[in-house]
Each structure stands twice: as C-alpha cells, then as structure tokens.
Design a protein around this motif. Structure first.
Motif, PDB file in Angstrom:
ATOM      1  N   UNK A  31       0.074 -20.265  11.260  1.00 18.74           N
ATOM      2  CA  UNK A  31      -0.571 -21.127  10.062  1.00 18.74           C
ATOM      3  C   UNK A  31      -0.141 -20.438   8.879  1.00 18.74           C
ATOM      4  N   UNK A  32      -0.088 -19.289   8.759  1.00 17.54           N
ATOM      5  CA  UNK A  32       0.578 -18.708   7.384  1.00 17.54           C
ATOM      6  C   UNK A  32       1.890 -19.230   7.447  1.00 17.54           C
ATOM      7  N   UNK A  33       2.943 -19.234   7.966  1.00 19.64           N
ATOM      8  CA  UNK A  33       4.437 -19.783   7.960  1.00 19.64           C
ATOM      9  C   UNK A  33       4.111 -21.160   7.598  1.00 19.64           C
ATOM     10  N   UNK A  34       3.190 -21.960   8.127  1.00 17.90           N
ATOM     11  CA  UNK A  34       3.126 -23.476   7.950  1.00 17.90           C
ATOM     12  C   UNK A  34       2.615 -23.630   6.419  1.00 17.90           C
ATOM     13  N   UNK A  35       1.864 -22.804   5.839  1.00 20.61           N
ATOM     14  CA  UNK A  35       1.530 -22.908   4.581  1.00 20.61           C
ATOM     15  C   UNK A  35       2.521 -22.431   3.572  1.00 20.61           C
ATOM     16  N   UNK A  36       3.248 -21.403   4.008  1.00 14.22           N
ATOM     17  CA  UNK A  36       4.343 -20.917   3.059  1.00 14.22           C
ATOM     18  C   UNK A  36       5.695 -22.235   3.021  1.00 14.22           C
ATOM     19  N   UNK A  37       5.653 -22.810   4.307  1.00 14.59           N
ATOM     20  CA  UNK A  37       6.830 -23.621   4.167  1.00 14.59           C
ATOM     21  C   UNK A  37       6.382 -25.208   3.608  1.00 14.59           C
ATOM     22  N   UNK A  38       5.131 -25.447   3.925  1.00 15.21           N
ATOM     23  CA  UNK A  38       4.680 -26.850   3.126  1.00 15.21           C
ATOM     24  C   UNK A  38       4.242 -26.670   1.783  1.00 15.21           C
ATOM     25  N   UNK A  39       3.415 -25.594   1.429  1.00 18.08           N
ATOM     26  CA  UNK A  39       2.587 -25.693   0.025  1.00 18.08           C
ATOM     27  C   UNK A  39       3.546 -24.867  -0.873  1.00 18.08           C
ATOM     28  N   UNK A  40       4.335 -23.878  -0.504  1.00 13.62           N
ATOM     29  CA  UNK A  40       5.036 -22.966  -1.444  1.00 13.62           C
ATOM     30  C   UNK A  40       6.650 -23.478  -1.234  1.00 13.62           C
ATOM     31  N   UNK A  41       6.968 -24.351  -0.322  1.00 13.26           N
ATOM     32  CA  UNK A  41       8.262 -24.833  -0.074  1.00 13.26           C
ATOM     33  C   UNK A  41       8.983 -23.460  -0.021  1.00 13.26           C
ATOM     34  N   UNK A  42       8.603 -22.472   0.741  1.00 14.87           N
ATOM     35  CA  UNK A  42       9.296 -21.362   1.328  1.00 14.87           C
ATOM     36  C   UNK A  42      10.006 -21.560   2.658  1.00 14.87           C
ATOM     37  N   UNK A  43      10.618 -20.360   3.166  1.00 17.78           N
ATOM     38  CA  UNK A  43      11.258 -20.127   4.370  1.00 17.78           C
ATOM     39  C   UNK A  43      10.465 -19.738   5.523  1.00 17.78           C
ATOM     40  N   UNK A  44       9.332 -19.165   5.001  1.00 17.27           N
ATOM     41  CA  UNK A  44       8.502 -18.446   5.941  1.00 17.27           C
ATOM     42  C   UNK A  44       8.791 -16.683   6.232  1.00 17.27           C
ATOM     43  N   UNK A  45       7.959 -16.207   6.646  1.00 11.10           N
ATOM     44  CA  UNK A  45       8.189 -14.868   7.075  1.00 11.10           C
ATOM     45  C   UNK A  45       8.484 -14.433   8.656  1.00 11.10           C
ATOM     46  N   UNK A  46       9.027 -13.416   8.704  1.00 15.12           N
ATOM     47  CA  UNK A  46       9.174 -13.129  10.298  1.00 15.12           C
ATOM     48  C   UNK A  46       7.730 -12.668  10.847  1.00 15.12           C
ATOM     49  N   UNK A  47       7.498 -12.903  12.016  1.00 17.68           N
ATOM     50  CA  UNK A  47       6.122 -12.595  12.800  1.00 17.68           C
ATOM     51  C   UNK A  47       5.896 -10.987  12.806  1.00 17.68           C
ATOM     52  N   UNK A  48       7.186 -10.313  12.837  1.00 17.80           N
ATOM     53  CA  UNK A  48       6.916  -8.884  13.010  1.00 17.80           C
ATOM     54  C   UNK A  48       7.548  -8.161  11.661  1.00 17.80           C
ATOM     55  N   UNK A  49       7.172  -8.948  10.592  1.00 18.38           N
ATOM     56  CA  UNK A  49       7.550  -8.140   9.505  1.00 18.38           C
ATOM     57  C   UNK A  49       6.210  -7.442   8.968  1.00 18.38           C
TER      58      UNK A  49
END
Length: 119
Positions: free
Chosen positions: A86-104
C-alpha cells in the motif's frame, strides 16, 4: 599515508550519501533495515520527493498530519506485506515515484510512523 586518507574520505562520502539518500527519497536502496524509527518516518512522510516522487508532493499532501490513516495499525495488524504494498502504491500513484524497497530502512521508518498514528 596519503592514499589511506583519500580512501577514508571516499568511504565516508559514500556512507554519508547513502544515509542522506534514505532521507532524501531514494528509499535507502541497498541498505538492510533496522528497527523502524517513528521520527524518521514522520520526516519522510512530510518530504516531497520521498520514494523518488517527481510531482513535488509528500504523503502529507493527501494525509495532513496523518489524517485518514489512524486505523492503519489495526487494519494491517499481521499483514505487513500488504501494508508495504500500500505504501508503494501511494508513492507510485500519488507521488509519481518509484517506490521503496520492502527491506529498506525508509520502509521500516515509514511503517513505524504509520503504526504510531493510531495512538
């Protein structure tokens, strides 16, 4: 001796770049996460460019002060993989970003912050 100083400076520069990268929005790629830190998570939540976001918005643009996310801890209890997605979906959709690694470290920190919102 001079070579040793140059090498030491180069290593310190890389370490600093990696640490700054985690806070500046690269998501700490290549870093293994430690325990999540609520304060660092809050900082990332409020940073435009988090997760490589390209539109100048932060998570707080849609969720000022975490509004609307108060039930995250209860809703995603025992479902960490789903919350990371969900965090990465928001980053990709709302922030137009790449997302972050799950283990970061950035992911551990943002999850710690989100879980803290419920009180």
């Amino acid at each position: 001796m001079r070579y040793g100083r140059m090498l030491g400076s180069a290593v310190m520069g890389l370490v600093a770049a990696g640490l700054l990268g985690a806070c500046a929005g690269t998501g700490g790629r290549g870093m293994t996460a430690g325990p999540g830190d609520v304060k660092r998570g809050e900082y990332l939540f409020n940073q435009p460019g988090f997760g490589g976001g390209k539109n100048g918005k932060s998570c707080a643009a849609c969720h000022p002060g975490g509004r609307g996310l108060e039930q995250v801890a209860a809703r995603y209890a025992g479902r960490d993989a789903e919350l990371r997605s969900m965090v990465n979906r928001c980053i990709r959709m709302a922030l137009k970003g790449e997302g972050i690694r799950d283990d970061s470290q950035a992911m551990a920190d943002i999850l710690a912050y989100l879980r803290s919102l419920g009180g």
